[in-house]
Design a protein around this motif. Sequence first.
Motif, PDB file in Angstrom:
ATOM      1  N   THR A  13      -1.851  22.023  -3.380  1.00 59.39           N
ATOM      2  CA  THR A  13      -2.078  20.870  -4.422  1.00 59.39           C
ATOM      3  C   THR A  13      -1.081  19.448  -4.493  1.00 59.39           C
ATOM      4  OG1 THR A  13      -3.644  22.648  -5.365  1.00 59.39           O
ATOM      5  CG2 THR A  13      -3.617  20.580  -6.244  1.00 59.39           C
ATOM      6  N   GLU A  14      -0.265  20.596  -4.815  1.00 61.21           N
ATOM      7  CA  GLU A  14       0.505  18.826  -5.500  1.00 61.21           C
ATOM      8  C   GLU A  14       1.579  18.333  -4.201  1.00 61.21           C
ATOM      9  OE1 GLU A  14       3.941  21.304  -6.887  1.00 61.21           O
ATOM     10  OE2 GLU A  14       2.820  21.065  -8.871  1.00 61.21           O
ATOM     11  N   LEU A  15       1.649  18.845  -3.321  1.00 62.88           N
ATOM     12  CA  LEU A  15       1.548  17.840  -1.947  1.00 62.88           C
ATOM     13  C   LEU A  15       0.723  17.201  -1.447  1.00 62.88           C
ATOM     14  CD1 LEU A  15       3.187  20.615   0.675  1.00 62.88           C
ATOM     15  CD2 LEU A  15       4.303  18.619   0.300  1.00 62.88           C
ATOM     16  N   LYS A  16      -0.688  17.369  -1.304  1.00 60.89           N
ATOM     17  CA  LYS A  16      -2.043  17.213  -1.210  1.00 60.89           C
ATOM     18  C   LYS A  16      -1.803  15.130  -1.928  1.00 60.89           C
ATOM     19  CE  LYS A  16      -4.599  20.267   0.941  1.00 60.89           C
ATOM     20  NZ  LYS A  16      -5.916  21.764   0.470  1.00 60.89           N
ATOM     21  N   LEU A  17      -1.622  15.695  -2.695  1.00 64.05           N
ATOM     22  CA  LEU A  17      -1.766  14.879  -4.389  1.00 64.05           C
ATOM     23  C   LEU A  17      -0.124  13.869  -3.516  1.00 64.05           C
ATOM     24  CD1 LEU A  17      -1.802  16.814  -7.752  1.00 64.05           C
ATOM     25  CD2 LEU A  17      -3.284  14.714  -6.858  1.00 64.05           C
ATOM     26  N   ALA A  18       0.472  14.239  -3.233  1.00 68.05           N
ATOM     27  CA  ALA A  18       1.194  13.406  -3.402  1.00 68.05           C
ATOM     28  C   ALA A  18       1.093  12.242  -1.564  1.00 68.05           C
ATOM     29  CB  ALA A  18       3.646  13.717  -2.974  1.00 68.05           C
ATOM     30  N   ILE A  22       1.118   8.131  -1.638  1.00 66.94           N
ATOM     31  CA  ILE A  22       1.501   7.510  -0.317  1.00 66.94           C
ATOM     32  C   ILE A  22       0.835   6.895   0.291  1.00 66.94           C
ATOM     33  CG2 ILE A  22       2.831   7.841   1.557  1.00 66.94           C
ATOM     34  CD1 ILE A  22       4.070  10.489   0.385  1.00 66.94           C
ATOM     35  N   LYS A  23      -0.745   7.339   0.610  1.00 68.54           N
ATOM     36  CA  LYS A  23      -1.629   6.773   1.339  1.00 68.54           C
ATOM     37  C   LYS A  23      -1.798   5.724   0.576  1.00 68.54           C
ATOM     38  CE  LYS A  23      -5.152   7.573   4.436  1.00 68.54           C
ATOM     39  NZ  LYS A  23      -7.048   8.787   4.411  1.00 68.54           N
ATOM     40  N   SER A  24      -2.611   5.824  -0.908  1.00 68.34           N
ATOM     41  CA  SER A  24      -2.418   4.673  -1.352  1.00 68.34           C
ATOM     42  C   SER A  24      -1.769   3.185  -1.810  1.00 68.34           C
ATOM     43  CB  SER A  24      -2.728   4.968  -2.698  1.00 68.34           C
ATOM     44  OG  SER A  24      -3.457   4.238  -3.996  1.00 68.34           O
ATOM     45  N   LEU A  25      -0.469   4.469  -1.717  1.00 66.22           N
ATOM     46  CA  LEU A  25       1.122   3.117  -2.255  1.00 66.22           C
ATOM     47  C   LEU A  25       0.853   1.963  -1.078  1.00 66.22           C
ATOM     48  CD1 LEU A  25       2.825   4.987  -4.630  1.00 66.22           C
ATOM     49  CD2 LEU A  25       1.883   2.566  -4.823  1.00 66.22           C
ATOM     50  N   GLU A  28      -1.633  -0.346  -0.932  1.00 66.16           N
ATOM     51  CA  GLU A  28      -1.663  -1.550  -1.486  1.00 66.16           C
ATOM     52  C   GLU A  28      -0.348  -2.578  -1.269  1.00 66.16           C
ATOM     53  OE1 GLU A  28      -0.056  -1.886  -6.196  1.00 66.16           O
ATOM     54  OE2 GLU A  28      -1.719   0.061  -5.757  1.00 66.16           O
ATOM     55  N   SER A  29       0.306  -1.634  -0.620  1.00 64.39           N
ATOM     56  CA  SER A  29       1.768  -2.566   0.119  1.00 64.39           C
ATOM     57  C   SER A  29       1.101  -3.651   0.632  1.00 64.39           C
ATOM     58  CB  SER A  29       2.848  -1.931   0.621  1.00 64.39           C
ATOM     59  OG  SER A  29       3.231  -2.493   1.073  1.00 64.39           O
ATOM     60  N   ALA A  30      -0.254  -2.975   1.663  1.00 63.22           N
ATOM     61  CA  ALA A  30      -0.384  -3.622   2.747  1.00 63.22           C
ATOM     62  C   ALA A  30      -0.857  -5.450   2.536  1.00 63.22           C
ATOM     63  CB  ALA A  30      -1.560  -3.279   4.289  1.00 63.22           C
ATOM     64  N   LYS A  31      -1.304  -4.580   1.158  1.00 63.80           N
ATOM     65  CA  LYS A  31      -2.822  -5.509   0.695  1.00 63.80           C
ATOM     66  C   LYS A  31      -1.910  -7.085  -0.058  1.00 63.80           C
ATOM     67  CE  LYS A  31      -7.039  -3.319  -0.876  1.00 63.80           C
ATOM     68  NZ  LYS A  31      -7.108  -2.799  -1.717  1.00 63.80           N
ATOM     69  N   LYS A  32      -0.503  -6.610  -0.432  1.00 64.39           N
ATOM     70  CA  LYS A  32       0.907  -7.190  -1.028  1.00 64.39           C
ATOM     71  C   LYS A  32       1.292  -8.352   0.308  1.00 64.39           C
ATOM     72  CE  LYS A  32       1.016  -4.956  -5.416  1.00 64.39           C
ATOM     73  NZ  LYS A  32       2.270  -4.447  -6.413  1.00 64.39           N
ATOM     74  N   SER A  33       1.717  -7.065   1.086  1.00 64.53           N
ATOM     75  CA  SER A  33       2.188  -7.981   2.311  1.00 64.53           C
ATOM     76  C   SER A  33       1.084  -9.121   2.983  1.00 64.53           C
ATOM     77  CB  SER A  33       2.337  -7.096   3.422  1.00 64.53           C
ATOM     78  OG  SER A  33       3.574  -6.522   2.795  1.00 64.53           O
ATOM     79  N   ASP A  34       0.003  -8.929   3.198  1.00 64.39           N
ATOM     80  CA  ASP A  34      -1.744  -9.509   3.102  1.00 64.39           C
ATOM     81  C   ASP A  34      -1.050 -10.783   2.776  1.00 64.39           C
ATOM     82  OD1 ASP A  34      -1.903  -8.079   5.450  1.00 64.39           O
ATOM     83  OD2 ASP A  34      -3.395  -7.220   4.721  1.00 64.39           O
ATOM     84  N   ARG A  35      -1.225 -10.438   1.540  1.00 61.68           N
ATOM     85  CA  ARG A  35      -1.412 -11.727   0.185  1.00 61.68           C
ATOM     86  C   ARG A  35      -0.153 -12.856  -0.031  1.00 61.68           C
ATOM     87  NH1 ARG A  35      -1.849 -12.433  -5.885  1.00 61.68           N
ATOM     88  NH2 ARG A  35      -2.672 -14.003  -5.847  1.00 61.68           N
ATOM     89  N   ILE A  36       0.399 -11.967   0.276  1.00 62.77           N
ATOM     90  CA  ILE A  36       2.431 -13.248   0.671  1.00 62.77           C
ATOM     91  C   ILE A  36       2.222 -13.957   2.285  1.00 62.77           C
ATOM     92  CG2 ILE A  36       4.535 -12.409   1.111  1.00 62.77           C
ATOM     93  CD1 ILE A  36       4.761 -10.248  -1.219  1.00 62.77           C
ATOM     94  N   GLU A  37       1.506 -13.555   3.341  1.00 62.70           N
ATOM     95  CA  GLU A  37       1.619 -13.791   4.364  1.00 62.70           C
ATOM     96  C   GLU A  37       0.984 -15.090   4.195  1.00 62.70           C
ATOM     97  OE1 GLU A  37       2.632 -14.707   8.100  1.00 62.70           O
ATOM     98  OE2 GLU A  37       3.281 -13.742   6.598  1.00 62.70           O
TER      99      GLU A  37
END
Length: 146
Positions: A13-18, A22-25, A28-37
């Motif tokens: 369960t902890e691995l699934k949550l992690a 990670i997938k959510s981060l 989010e990182s991809a969205k921020k990279s797109d916005r920066i671009e």
Amino acid sequence: MSEKTEELQTTSTELKLAKAQIKSLKKESAKKSDRIERLNNDIMVASQSSAANAQCGKELYHHIKNGGTTVTWTKQDYELCMAYCKIEFAETMAEIERCYGNIAPRKQLIMLLQHLNYDYAAIGRVLGINSDSVRKNIARITPLTK
């Protein structure tokens, strides 16, 4: 044995949550990279168009200076012309802003022409209106201090 099963389930369960975090981060990182671009592209376009805008504003001002009118000008034309005039006549434009605040570009142009010693008739020719209308327009531009 049940302790080990529970421990494995808890770890699973902890691995699934992690993994979900990670997938959510990553999203989010991809969205921020797109916005920066996109922001970098906007900055590049703005810096390239800045020189073109300055040249356009200069041409519009010289159109007036050479006896042309502003009758068919758009709001953007007035804005470009005044952006150029804020460079060319920095002290006068600063004084106009100090006296009248943030007024529309067309009104800024009227006040600039008056400060450049254009009479009401000459300003009227530029704006395509009669001199009485110029006088009324100037009277409506209220100074910040009286």
